[in-house]
Design an enzyme around this catalytic site. Sequence first.
Site, PDB file in Angstrom:
ATOM      1  N   GLU A 144       0.709  -1.189   0.009  1.00 36.16           N
ATOM      2  CA  GLU A 144       0.011  -0.126  -0.002  1.00 36.16           C
ATOM      3  C   GLU A 144       0.832   1.320   0.020  1.00 36.16           C
ATOM      4  O   GLU A 144       1.906   1.263   0.591  1.00 36.16           O
ATOM      5  CB  GLU A 144      -0.949  -0.046   1.157  1.00 36.16           C
ATOM      6  CG  GLU A 144      -2.139  -0.938   1.035  1.00 36.16           C
ATOM      7  CD  GLU A 144      -2.989  -1.024   2.230  1.00 36.16           C
ATOM      8  OE1 GLU A 144      -4.030  -0.514   2.424  1.00 36.16           O
ATOM      9  OE2 GLU A 144      -2.701  -1.616   3.154  1.00 36.16           O
TER      10      GLU A 144
ATOM     11  N   CYS B 299       3.326   8.461   0.964  1.00 37.96           N
ATOM     12  CA  CYS B 299       3.696   7.492   2.003  1.00 37.96           C
ATOM     13  C   CYS B 299       3.883   6.147   1.436  1.00 37.96           C
ATOM     14  O   CYS B 299       2.931   5.592   0.782  1.00 37.96           O
ATOM     15  CB  CYS B 299       2.833   7.557   3.066  1.00 37.96           C
ATOM     16  SG  CYS B 299       2.856   6.593   4.430  1.00 37.96           S
TER      17      CYS B 299
ATOM     18  N   CYS C 209       3.755  -6.514   8.483  1.00 35.99           N
ATOM     19  CA  CYS C 209       4.639  -5.821   9.507  1.00 35.99           C
ATOM     20  C   CYS C 209       4.994  -6.990  10.670  1.00 35.99           C
ATOM     21  O   CYS C 209       3.906  -7.504  11.005  1.00 35.99           O
ATOM     22  CB  CYS C 209       4.335  -4.493  10.139  1.00 35.99           C
ATOM     23  SG  CYS C 209       5.526  -3.659  11.200  1.00 35.99           S
TER      24      CYS C 209
ATOM     25  N   CYS D 130       3.096  -3.405  17.357  1.00 33.56           N
ATOM     26  CA  CYS D 130       2.549  -2.321  18.048  1.00 33.56           C
ATOM     27  C   CYS D 130       0.846  -2.306  18.356  1.00 33.56           C
ATOM     28  O   CYS D 130       0.325  -2.787  17.492  1.00 33.56           O
ATOM     29  CB  CYS D 130       2.775  -1.093  17.350  1.00 33.56           C
ATOM     30  SG  CYS D 130       4.667  -0.957  16.943  1.00 33.56           S
TER      31      CYS D 130
ATOM     32  N   CYS E 157      -1.827  -0.439  16.439  1.00 29.24           N
ATOM     33  CA  CYS E 157      -1.479  -0.143  14.663  1.00 29.24           C
ATOM     34  C   CYS E 157      -2.287  -1.301  14.175  1.00 29.24           C
ATOM     35  O   CYS E 157      -2.096  -2.731  14.393  1.00 29.24           O
ATOM     36  CB  CYS E 157       0.020  -0.401  14.463  1.00 29.24           C
ATOM     37  SG  CYS E 157       0.034  -0.212  12.711  1.00 29.24           S
TER      38      CYS E 157
ATOM     39  N   GLY F 163       5.090  -1.689   7.500  1.00 24.34           N
ATOM     40  CA  GLY F 163       6.410  -2.349   7.557  1.00 24.34           C
ATOM     41  C   GLY F 163       7.302  -1.578   8.435  1.00 24.34           C
ATOM     42  O   GLY F 163       6.883  -0.277   8.623  1.00 24.34           O
ATOM     43  N   GLU F 164       8.292  -2.090   8.860  1.00 25.42           N
ATOM     44  CA  GLU F 164       9.361  -1.504   9.504  1.00 25.42           C
ATOM     45  C   GLU F 164      10.628  -1.418   8.699  1.00 25.42           C
ATOM     46  O   GLU F 164      11.232  -2.123   8.356  1.00 25.42           O
ATOM     47  CB  GLU F 164       9.712  -2.253  10.781  1.00 25.42           C
ATOM     48  CG  GLU F 164      10.900  -1.871  11.413  1.00 25.42           C
ATOM     49  CD  GLU F 164      11.225  -0.228  11.873  1.00 25.42           C
ATOM     50  OE1 GLU F 164      10.134   0.349  12.353  1.00 25.42           O
ATOM     51  OE2 GLU F 164      12.226   0.166  11.651  1.00 25.42           O
TER      52      GLU F 164
ATOM     53  N   LEU G 161       8.019   6.967  19.304  1.00 25.11           N
ATOM     54  CA  LEU G 161       8.350   6.701  20.520  1.00 25.11           C
ATOM     55  C   LEU G 161       6.974   6.340  21.463  1.00 25.11           C
ATOM     56  O   LEU G 161       6.939   5.165  22.039  1.00 25.11           O
ATOM     57  CB  LEU G 161       8.861   7.988  21.196  1.00 25.11           C
ATOM     58  CG  LEU G 161       9.349   7.967  22.615  1.00 25.11           C
ATOM     59  CD1 LEU G 161      10.459   6.979  22.778  1.00 25.11           C
ATOM     60  CD2 LEU G 161       9.750   9.428  23.195  1.00 25.11           C
TER      61      LEU G 161
ATOM     62  N   CYS H   2      -2.492   7.105   9.187  1.00 27.37           N
ATOM     63  CA  CYS H   2      -1.251   6.299   9.961  1.00 27.37           C
ATOM     64  C   CYS H   2      -1.954   5.267  10.824  1.00 27.37           C
ATOM     65  O   CYS H   2      -2.926   5.191  11.580  1.00 27.37           O
ATOM     66  CB  CYS H   2      -0.528   7.343  11.124  1.00 27.37           C
ATOM     67  SG  CYS H   2       0.244   8.841  10.602  1.00 27.37           S
TER      68      CYS H   2
HETATM   69  N1  SAH Z   1       7.237   0.880  11.435  1.00 25.12           N
HETATM   70  C1  SAH Z   1       7.686   2.269  11.398  1.00 25.12           C
HETATM   71  C2  SAH Z   1       6.989   2.733  10.272  1.00 25.12           C
HETATM   72  C3  SAH Z   1       5.421   3.148  10.226  1.00 25.12           C
HETATM   73  S1  SAH Z   1       5.265   4.733  10.514  1.00 25.12           S
HETATM   74  C4  SAH Z   1       7.335   2.980  12.681  1.00 25.12           C
HETATM   75  O1  SAH Z   1       6.663   2.425  13.582  1.00 25.12           O
HETATM   76  O2  SAH Z   1       7.828   4.186  12.880  1.00 25.12           O
HETATM   77  C5  SAH Z   1       3.653   4.912  10.830  1.00 25.12           C
HETATM   78  C6  SAH Z   1       3.499   5.906  12.096  1.00 25.12           C
HETATM   79  O3  SAH Z   1       1.823   5.594  12.580  1.00 25.12           O
HETATM   80  C7  SAH Z   1       4.218   5.396  13.380  1.00 25.12           C
HETATM   81  O4  SAH Z   1       4.689   6.382  14.005  1.00 25.12           O
HETATM   82  C8  SAH Z   1       3.173   4.742  14.452  1.00 25.12           C
HETATM   83  O5  SAH Z   1       3.335   4.801  15.908  1.00 25.12           O
HETATM   84  C9  SAH Z   1       1.826   5.453  13.996  1.00 25.12           C
HETATM   85  N2  SAH Z   1       0.551   4.752  14.017  1.00 25.12           N
HETATM   86  C10 SAH Z   1       0.561   3.366  14.238  1.00 25.12           C
HETATM   87  N3  SAH Z   1      -0.841   3.073  14.363  1.00 25.12           N
HETATM   88  C11 SAH Z   1      -1.479   4.360  14.447  1.00 25.12           C
HETATM   89  C12 SAH Z   1      -2.741   4.798  14.580  1.00 25.12           C
HETATM   90  N4  SAH Z   1      -3.755   3.603  14.835  1.00 25.12           N
HETATM   91  N5  SAH Z   1      -3.286   5.768  14.887  1.00 25.12           N
HETATM   92  C13 SAH Z   1      -2.291   6.858  14.810  1.00 25.12           C
HETATM   93  N6  SAH Z   1      -0.812   6.627  14.431  1.00 25.12           N
HETATM   94  C14 SAH Z   1      -0.397   5.293  14.424  1.00 25.12           C
END
Ligand code: SAH
Length: 341
Positions: A72, A85, A92, A96, A99, A145-146, A201, A324
């Site tokens: 995506e 993006c 992934c 988390c 997510c 993904g990471e 973070l 996100c």
């Molecule tokens: N894996 C990497 C790249 C993904 S970036 C990372 O974690 O940084 C995606 C961003 O969206 C991350 O900062 C993550 O913390 C945030 N995110 C994940 N789930 C979310 C949600 N349900 N609502 C808002 N932000 C979210």
Amino acid sequence: MGEPRYRAQQIFKGLHERRLLSFDDMTDLPKAFRERLAEIAEPSVLRVESRYLSEDGTRRFLMTTCDGMPVEAVYIPSEGRDTICFSSQSGCPLKCDFCLTAKLGLLRNLTPGEIVEQIIIVLNDVYGVAGATPHGTNLVAMGAGEPFLNFENLIKALGIMSEENGLFIVPGRVTVSTAGIVPKIEEFAMLERRPNLAISLSAPDDDLRDRLMPINKRWNIGMLMTAAKAFERTLKRGERFTFEYVLLGGVNDSDEHAEALADLLRRHNLRRVKINLIPHNPAEQLDYHPPDAEQVMRFKTILESRGVSAYVRRPRGRDIYAACGQLAAKQEPNLVQIAGR
Ligand code: SAH
């Protein structure tokens, strides 16, 4: 193939500068050569399954790889600049808790070609095939993904995208986001021409972060802050980096959490940072809810009063599962049209 050297340059330009997805469209190549190329090589490795259009103008592209894995990418228009993006992995492996992508698990790493082609597909959809590459486009590796668990392919893809004879998207316009893969942050810090860094973070202490982001059990906040400080030391004049903090209503968004976050940065002497506050984007399968709008402002004000720059990320494309943490290969809603290859 016994062809003169300059053919390589023509093909590279055809794929990356003109963004052609078929050799047959490279009319600067002799027809017989184009046919021979098509027999031995595949210029396009992703298929667009569907395209979703948000009421705010955001577009989500759901693609599949040759072996059927979902990929995506999201196009986010805003005044004066557009952001694309893209994803670094299909699914992934990180878990988390807030997510939706986590629910897919890891399907597989994307190849450099699959990473680059996402950008080409989005640019062609927005600006037309072979339209001039717009110079204001920003890229964020913040899709599924990471990125730092597919480090080599990511860096290779970014190198290809920065080529002057290709997409010409320079590292300064790119931001890579990591959930905190500490050894890769250290490796990233050593790169000469590197993109911007964001670190997710989302909690100011280990107890809470262990629960929200299990990767914290491998590399805790202390280790993460030490790597962040080392990275900070490599910044050039005027550069900063970002901490992302997902605000989960009633979980990590209190005044005390804001104070603890400011303390954490001060303890580690992190100065050249900004905090991106991301109000949680909800989904049925997730046990969290967005924070109060008023509390978001309080959180931001507390950080600012402690000398920390903080910005609130406006949610985009929530209605089409493009925001996100919402990328989970959903087949709904607001399907517009199949964009084709
Ligand atoms: N894996 C990497 C790249 C993904 S970036 C990372 O974690 O940084 C995606 C961003 O969206 C991350 O900062 C993550 O913390 C945030 N995110 C994940 N789930 C979310 C949600 N349900 N609502 C808002 N932000 C979210």
